[in-house]
Design a protein around this motif. Structure first.
Motif, PDB file in Angstrom:
ATOM      1  N   ALA A  64      -1.871   8.223  -8.927  1.00 16.98           N
ATOM      2  CA  ALA A  64      -1.826   9.268  -7.901  1.00 16.98           C
ATOM      3  C   ALA A  64      -0.385   9.572  -7.501  1.00 16.98           C
ATOM      4  O   ALA A  64      -0.021  10.743  -7.302  1.00 16.98           O
ATOM      5  N   LEU A  65       0.441   8.542  -7.393  1.00 15.73           N
ATOM      6  CA  LEU A  65       1.844   8.746  -7.029  1.00 15.73           C
ATOM      7  C   LEU A  65       2.545   9.585  -8.091  1.00 15.73           C
ATOM      8  O   LEU A  65       3.213  10.572  -7.770  1.00 15.73           O
ATOM      9  N   GLU A  91      -2.423   1.161 -11.855  1.00 19.23           N
ATOM     10  CA  GLU A  91      -3.445   1.198 -10.816  1.00 19.23           C
ATOM     11  C   GLU A  91      -3.704   2.650 -10.424  1.00 19.23           C
ATOM     12  O   GLU A  91      -2.815   3.499 -10.571  1.00 19.23           O
ATOM     13  N   VAL A 146      -3.665   4.102  -7.576  1.00 26.38           N
ATOM     14  CA  VAL A 146      -2.684   4.614  -6.613  1.00 26.38           C
ATOM     15  C   VAL A 146      -1.360   4.934  -7.309  1.00 26.38           C
ATOM     16  O   VAL A 146      -0.664   5.883  -6.934  1.00 26.38           O
ATOM     17  N   GLU A 147      -1.016   4.182  -8.347  1.00 27.39           N
ATOM     18  CA  GLU A 147       0.186   4.490  -9.120  1.00 27.39           C
ATOM     19  C   GLU A 147       0.005   5.801  -9.880  1.00 27.39           C
ATOM     20  O   GLU A 147       0.925   6.626  -9.925  1.00 27.39           O
ATOM     21  N   GLN A 191       0.851  -1.186   0.000  1.00 28.73           N
ATOM     22  CA  GLN A 191       0.000   0.000   0.000  1.00 28.73           C
ATOM     23  C   GLN A 191       0.889   1.239   0.000  1.00 28.73           C
ATOM     24  O   GLN A 191       1.757   1.376   0.854  1.00 28.73           O
ATOM     25  N   LEU A 192       0.700   2.128  -0.971  1.00 26.17           N
ATOM     26  CA  LEU A 192       1.491   3.355  -1.031  1.00 26.17           C
ATOM     27  C   LEU A 192       0.876   4.416  -0.129  1.00 26.17           C
ATOM     28  O   LEU A 192      -0.332   4.634  -0.154  1.00 26.17           O
ATOM     29  N   ASP A 193       1.715   5.077   0.646  1.00 30.91           N
ATOM     30  CA  ASP A 193       1.279   6.176   1.502  1.00 30.91           C
ATOM     31  C   ASP A 193       1.664   7.483   0.800  1.00 30.91           C
ATOM     32  O   ASP A 193       2.724   8.055   1.066  1.00 30.91           O
ATOM     33  N   ILE A 194       0.795   7.921  -0.098  1.00 33.32           N
ATOM     34  CA  ILE A 194       1.079   9.101  -0.935  1.00 33.32           C
ATOM     35  C   ILE A 194       1.346  10.332  -0.079  1.00 33.32           C
ATOM     36  O   ILE A 194       2.268  11.100  -0.353  1.00 33.32           O
TER      37      ILE A 194
END
Length: 84
Positions: free
Chosen positions: A52-53, A47, A49-50, A2-5
């Protein structure tokens, strides 16, 4: 993983590096759009989240070269954040 942006953004804001100019960032955004179209054509959709990163990295003026290094570090740590 899980990435914590938000944590990554805070870490990037604390870093000392040369941020891109508005013109450079505009070019990087265009290049990113082109690269993402190629990924979609190859059925390799990022994805959310990717997405968003990478959007956050551009928002913070991180160059593509540094962004690649940072993403590798996030993956290497396995924590969803940059190393402390």
């Amino acid at each position: 993983m899980q990435l914590d942006i938000d944590a990554i953004r805070a870490q990037i804001r604390a870093m000392d590096f040369e941020r891109g100019t508005p013109d450079q960032i505009a070019q990087w955004r265009e290049d990113d759009r082109d690269a993402r179209h190629s990924l979609i054509i190859d059925a390799m959709c990022p994805e959310p989240v990717e997405d968003a990163l990478f959007a956050m990295l551009l928002d913070e003026g991180v160059s593509p070269a540094l962004a690649s290094t940072l993403v590798v570090e996030v993956i290497r740590t396995g924590t969803g954040k940059l190393p402390a």
